[in-house]
Write an enzyme that holds these catalytic residues in place. Sequence first.
Site, PDB file in Angstrom:
ATOM      1  N   SER A   1       1.160  -1.338  -0.151  1.00 23.70           N
ATOM      2  CA  SER A   1      -0.034  -0.391  -0.266  1.00 23.70           C
ATOM      3  C   SER A   1       0.618   1.411  -0.054  1.00 23.70           C
ATOM      4  CB  SER A   1      -0.980   0.288   1.254  1.00 23.70           C
ATOM      5  OG  SER A   1      -2.017  -1.511   1.421  1.00 23.70           O
TER       6      SER A   1
ATOM      7  N   GLY B   1       1.897  -1.063   3.960  1.00 23.25           N
ATOM      8  CA  GLY B   1       0.641  -2.235   3.503  1.00 23.25           C
ATOM      9  C   GLY B   1       1.589  -3.314   4.633  1.00 23.25           C
TER      10      GLY B   1
ATOM     11  N   ALA C   1       4.104  -5.322   3.123  1.00 26.43           N
ATOM     12  CA  ALA C   1       5.536  -5.231   2.168  1.00 26.43           C
ATOM     13  C   ALA C   1       5.995  -4.552   3.049  1.00 26.43           C
ATOM     14  CB  ALA C   1       5.005  -4.101   1.080  1.00 26.43           C
TER      15      ALA C   1
ATOM     16  N   ASP D   1       5.378  -1.741  26.911  1.00 27.35           N
ATOM     17  CA  ASP D   1       5.491  -2.543  27.711  1.00 27.35           C
ATOM     18  C   ASP D   1       5.573  -3.978  27.346  1.00 27.35           C
ATOM     19  OD1 ASP D   1       4.186  -1.013  29.915  1.00 27.35           O
ATOM     20  OD2 ASP D   1       2.187  -1.526  29.140  1.00 27.35           O
TER      21      ASP D   1
ATOM     22  N   ASP E   1       7.283   7.815  15.719  1.00 30.39           N
ATOM     23  CA  ASP E   1       6.191   6.945  14.817  1.00 30.39           C
ATOM     24  C   ASP E   1       6.029   5.448  14.830  1.00 30.39           C
ATOM     25  OD1 ASP E   1       4.277   6.406  13.411  1.00 30.39           O
ATOM     26  OD2 ASP E   1       5.157   6.859  11.258  1.00 30.39           O
TER      27      ASP E   1
ATOM     28  N   ASP F   1       4.494  -4.760  12.205  1.00 28.89           N
ATOM     29  CA  ASP F   1       5.304  -5.371  11.195  1.00 28.89           C
ATOM     30  C   ASP F   1       6.913  -6.194  11.065  1.00 28.89           C
ATOM     31  OD1 ASP F   1       2.837  -5.006  10.018  1.00 28.89           O
ATOM     32  OD2 ASP F   1       3.745  -3.008   9.380  1.00 28.89           O
TER      33      ASP F   1
HETATM   34  O1  RIB Z   1       1.282  -1.714  10.254  1.00 31.86           O
HETATM   35  C1  RIB Z   1       1.056  -0.617   9.454  1.00 31.86           C
HETATM   36  C2  RIB Z   1       0.336  -0.529   8.180  1.00 31.86           C
HETATM   37  O2  RIB Z   1      -0.854  -0.748   8.628  1.00 31.86           O
HETATM   38  C3  RIB Z   1       0.420   1.192   7.576  1.00 31.86           C
HETATM   39  O3  RIB Z   1       1.402   0.857   6.617  1.00 31.86           O
HETATM   40  C4  RIB Z   1      -0.355   1.167   7.136  1.00 31.86           C
HETATM   41  O4  RIB Z   1      -0.788   0.712   5.111  1.00 31.86           O
HETATM   42  C5  RIB Z   1      -1.674   0.008   7.436  1.00 31.86           C
HETATM   43  O5  RIB Z   1      -2.669  -1.006   7.140  1.00 31.86           O
END
Ligand code: RIB
Length: 298
Positions: free
Chosen positions: A9, A37, A40, A212, A234, A240
């Site tokens: 995304s 995404g 990705a 935590d 951020d 991910d």
């Molecule tokens: O986990 C973060 C991701 O989830 C972001 O990069 C965004 O694409 C969301 O769907």
Amino acid sequence: MIGVIGSISTDFVVTTNRVPKQGETVYGQAFETTFGGKGANQAVAAARLGGRVQMFGCVGGDQFGQETKANLARNGVDVTAIKTIEDTTTGSAHITVFEGDNAIVYVPGANQEVTVDYLKSVEADLLACTYFVIQNEIPMPSIQYLIDLADAHDIKVTYDPAPFIEIDKAYLEKVDYLLPNETEAKEMFGDQDVDALLGQYPAQLLITMGGDGIRYHDGEVAVHVPAIKGEVVDTTGAGDTFSGAFTVALSKGNSLADAIQFASIAGSLSVQKFGAQGGMPTIDALKAHEKFNDSWQV
Ligand code: RIB
């Protein structure tokens, strides 16, 4: 080879000092377009940390499709199985960052085309993988198909159930590593005692809790791994990064406990810069961290 099957995304990110109420307009501080995404992001995290990674997914025939695919390739991810669907838009996420944390509206677009038919068309490549990394930004029948495929072919699965979608518990039994955050764990299992829950899924269920840390059961006792502290700019993509890093560490032959530590460092570095992929570390950056252990296999 690690196969990441999931969303690709573009993130449209607004930073604000105040989150608007319904019907209200507020001034924001900044707007940026970044690569995202969950799929990705996991692929880029794993590739930057030295994993051999192939991405499976779909992009639209718009400029974002070309850009997101090129970004994956630049990061060392094999993009040969990614399908471009001309009459569809690439997936997008509309993100508000407030005090370092985020709120996301996800629009699947081409990610909705990661169907069972598409997966069957790339099955030879899927079966060449030793690990699958999956999340919930593709259709549920595809997730179930992948879990069954992995189960039948002895492919290990890291499943990050974000964002939460109802899934038959029988599938959870089949994945090797299940990585919900605290909210997703509650949505998935209800509001039960966490240690008792972890004990039902020893060395399989890892609950990530942001600042935590992480909780899991190692087969003998419930374990709490504290988070590695650092400045937070951020948090987008931290989960991910954790999933991708964790899978790379396991794929290199590290123990579960070491893979969790390795991924915790990666996660803590990822939140120190803006954007889902902005702070994802390279293996050199991770090795330079004071908590890196030279005995780990990288
Ligand atoms: O986990 C973060 C991701 O989830 C972001 O990069 C965004 O694409 C969301 O769907």
